[in-house]
Every structure is written in structure tokens, then in C-alpha cells.
Design a protein around this motif. Sequence first.
Motif, PDB file in Angstrom:
ATOM      1  N   LEU A 275      -0.939  30.810   3.656  1.00 32.76           N
ATOM      2  CA  LEU A 275       0.260  30.555   2.843  1.00 32.76           C
ATOM      3  C   LEU A 275       1.014  29.321   3.328  1.00 32.76           C
ATOM      4  CD1 LEU A 275       1.670  34.202   2.568  1.00 32.76           C
ATOM      5  CD2 LEU A 275       0.243  32.975   0.912  1.00 32.76           C
ATOM      6  N   ILE A 276       0.753  28.893   4.562  1.00 35.25           N
ATOM      7  CA  ILE A 276       1.468  27.770   5.158  1.00 35.25           C
ATOM      8  C   ILE A 276       0.502  26.646   5.495  1.00 35.25           C
ATOM      9  CG2 ILE A 276       2.906  27.023   7.092  1.00 35.25           C
ATOM     10  CD1 ILE A 276       3.937  29.839   7.376  1.00 35.25           C
ATOM     11  N   ASP A 277       0.903  25.414   5.192  1.00 33.92           N
ATOM     12  CA  ASP A 277       0.186  24.229   5.653  1.00 33.92           C
ATOM     13  C   ASP A 277       0.574  24.027   7.115  1.00 33.92           C
ATOM     14  OD1 ASP A 277      -0.429  21.570   6.387  1.00 33.92           O
ATOM     15  OD2 ASP A 277      -0.284  20.863   4.328  1.00 33.92           O
TER      16      ASP A 277
ATOM     17  N   LEU B 211       5.412  37.041   2.097  1.00 34.92           N
ATOM     18  CA  LEU B 211       4.635  38.265   1.889  1.00 34.92           C
ATOM     19  C   LEU B 211       3.821  38.170   0.600  1.00 34.92           C
ATOM     20  CD1 LEU B 211       7.123  40.923   3.246  1.00 34.92           C
ATOM     21  CD2 LEU B 211       4.770  40.586   3.997  1.00 34.92           C
ATOM     22  N   LEU B 212       3.286  36.995   0.351  1.00 40.82           N
ATOM     23  CA  LEU B 212       2.422  36.775  -0.803  1.00 40.82           C
ATOM     24  C   LEU B 212       0.978  37.155  -0.464  1.00 40.82           C
ATOM     25  CD1 LEU B 212       3.829  33.263  -1.712  1.00 40.82           C
ATOM     26  CD2 LEU B 212       3.993  35.264  -3.202  1.00 40.82           C
ATOM     27  N   PRO B 213       0.175  37.465  -1.468  1.00 37.22           N
ATOM     28  CA  PRO B 213      -1.258  37.681  -1.214  1.00 37.22           C
ATOM     29  C   PRO B 213      -1.940  36.347  -0.948  1.00 37.22           C
ATOM     30  CG  PRO B 213      -0.815  37.770  -3.558  1.00 37.22           C
ATOM     31  CD  PRO B 213       0.529  37.658  -2.890  1.00 37.22           C
ATOM     32  N   ASP B 214      -3.114  36.397  -0.361  1.00 42.29           N
ATOM     33  CA  ASP B 214      -3.898  35.199  -0.089  1.00 42.29           C
ATOM     34  C   ASP B 214      -4.833  34.950  -1.258  1.00 42.29           C
ATOM     35  OD1 ASP B 214      -5.414  33.147   0.880  1.00 42.29           O
ATOM     36  OD2 ASP B 214      -6.411  34.310   2.446  1.00 42.29           O
TER      37      ASP B 214
ATOM     38  N   LEU C 105       9.345  35.581  -0.236  1.00 41.20           N
ATOM     39  CA  LEU C 105       8.310  35.124  -1.162  1.00 41.20           C
ATOM     40  C   LEU C 105       7.252  36.218  -1.291  1.00 41.20           C
ATOM     41  CD1 LEU C 105       7.825  31.398  -0.019  1.00 41.20           C
ATOM     42  CD2 LEU C 105       9.388  32.329  -1.754  1.00 41.20           C
ATOM     43  N   GLY C 106       7.175  36.790  -2.474  1.00 39.74           N
ATOM     44  CA  GLY C 106       6.266  37.901  -2.724  1.00 39.74           C
ATOM     45  C   GLY C 106       7.037  39.182  -2.926  1.00 39.74           C
ATOM     46  N   LEU C 107       6.926  39.764  -4.109  1.00 44.57           N
ATOM     47  CA  LEU C 107       7.653  40.993  -4.436  1.00 44.57           C
ATOM     48  C   LEU C 107       6.689  42.108  -4.832  1.00 44.57           C
ATOM     49  CD1 LEU C 107      10.760  39.561  -6.342  1.00 44.57           C
ATOM     50  CD2 LEU C 107      10.700  40.566  -4.047  1.00 44.57           C
TER      51      LEU C 107
END
Length: 309
Positions: free
Chosen positions: A227-229, A194-197, A139-141
Motif C-alpha cells: 500500500l506504500i511506496d 487498512l486497504l486490501p492488497d 484508508l479502508g472501510l
Amino acid sequence: MINVLFAAQPDGWDSYETPLKEAIANAGVEAFLATDIPPADVDYIIYAPSSPLQDFTPYTRAKAVLNLWAGVEKIVGNPTLKIPLTRMVDSGLSQGMSEWVTGHTLRHHLGMDAHINCAPGVWINVAPPLAWDRKVTVLGLGELGTACAKMLSQVGFDVTGWSRSAKDVDGIRCLSGDAGLTEALSGAEIVVLLLPDTPATENTLNAKTLALLAKGACIINPGRGPLIDDDALLAALDSGQIGHATLDVFRIEPLPEKHPFWHHPRVTVTPHVAAETRAKYSALTVAENIRRGEAGEPFLHLVDRSAGY
């Protein structure tokens, strides 16, 4: 002669001073680099969001803030910052993150924990599937996510990449948007975040999305804690929906001693070490952006304030 202020944490000066001076000189720029230049005389600011410098108003001559971190969420909303902001992208960060992600992906893929921690006399003779039969979703490119997806693909994993906006990466199945996220997560056995916050990415993994994964899937998060609950992840770990979570980043760092992640048998905590900024490599990116600024060329890795990264 231009003036370049090093405004990261003071303890970073010892490791950065020589590489930065050499890189800037090699870029053909004559510069004075120091930690204590009067604000009105500063042309560029080399920065880390943990810096004591939080008010950019006095830096009336400065042309850009050159961030030493990949993440900019702690500075992008600073109302006193009116000049261009760049984030750190360099070969050392990409290689370090790819190595860490690939190592932990292989650890979970091969079932190494069961072998390392088994009791004496216990013979676990169960072969894992081959990499090309293991579904891995990244997740995140961005720069780091793309580098990791490519390395995992080179190992042989069946890699799907997802990003909020459409991307095209050679050799990687790329999806985007809400429908693409559902497709990317459905049946995934290992998920790398690897997504931004940003507000749009907070709790990307929640009770609903965790339920899409294959039973017993593994989560690897070297991206950002929000990114995670956390509660949803703990519930999924307790139910067996998630088999293990390897977490390098957290909502509060250092992770508080009493946080359940420390004590959960299916969680591995690492101390935000997946990808360190190394002076040898990041100095080259900083020097190139200073060269570009002096030549009137566009800065590399310019932050989009509206998107938050």
C-alpha cells in the motif's frame, strides 16, 4: 457425516483442533475433521495461503475453501480454485486490530516517544491537542477498518474514513473515489492503512499523496506492505514531511535485516502482529460457514474474485 480438511500450516493443528471440533459440533453439524483426508472425499477445506496445498483440482467434492486469514491476495488468483472462497472475519480479529491501531494512534497523538526516550533531566512540558482536534484518516472501510474507525471515534478523534467504493458508517465521515482520497488525506495528521492488497491499491501512499498530509504527519500501516511506496515514504521521512511511520506489514516478510526501515530513527517496525487470527474466535466463523453450506444458505464473507477481496 461430512469430511473437513484442515489444510493450514501443520503447526496450527494443535491450537485449532479442539476449538474447531467444538464449534462445528455446536453448529449442529456432524463432521470428521482431520489433516489427511483423501482429496476426493473432502467436503470443506479450512485453509491458510501458507499451506502446502496449492492445487485444488483433486478436490472434486469440496463445496468451499474457508480461509483462516483476513487477506486472500495469495490465493484469490489460484487458477485451480473453482469453488467459493471465504475470508476470515471474526470478532477477535476486529478487536485485536482496533486495540493495536488505537494504541499506536494514541502513542503518536500524545507524543509518548519523546517522553519515553528523553534524556535524564530533560523536561518536555508540551501538552498535545485533545483528540477531537486531531485529524485521523482511516484508508479502508472493510470490517477491520470500520472497527478501527469506530473505536478511534469513540476515543474522540476527528475521524475520516475512505474506501474505493462508497460506504456509510454511523458517526464517521466517509469519502470514496479519487477525489475523496485527496480530500481524506489533505491535512490529515495520522493516517491508518487498512486497504486490501490489489493492483488498484498498490502505492496508495506515494510521493504525491504523502505531500497532501499535514507536515509531520504519522503513518500507521497494519494493512498490507504494497500500500506504500517505500522509497517515497523514506524520502518524506527524511524531509520531515512525515514525522514517523509505524509499520506492521512489508513487501517482503520477515523484513530483510538490511532494509532501511530497520535503521531509520523515524520508523517503528513491528513483526506483523497487529491482528492475529485466534482459534477460539475464528473457529466460530468457520463452523457457521460449514453450517450454512450444509443448509444451502449463502456463505459469510464470500470473496469477490474480480475485486480481489
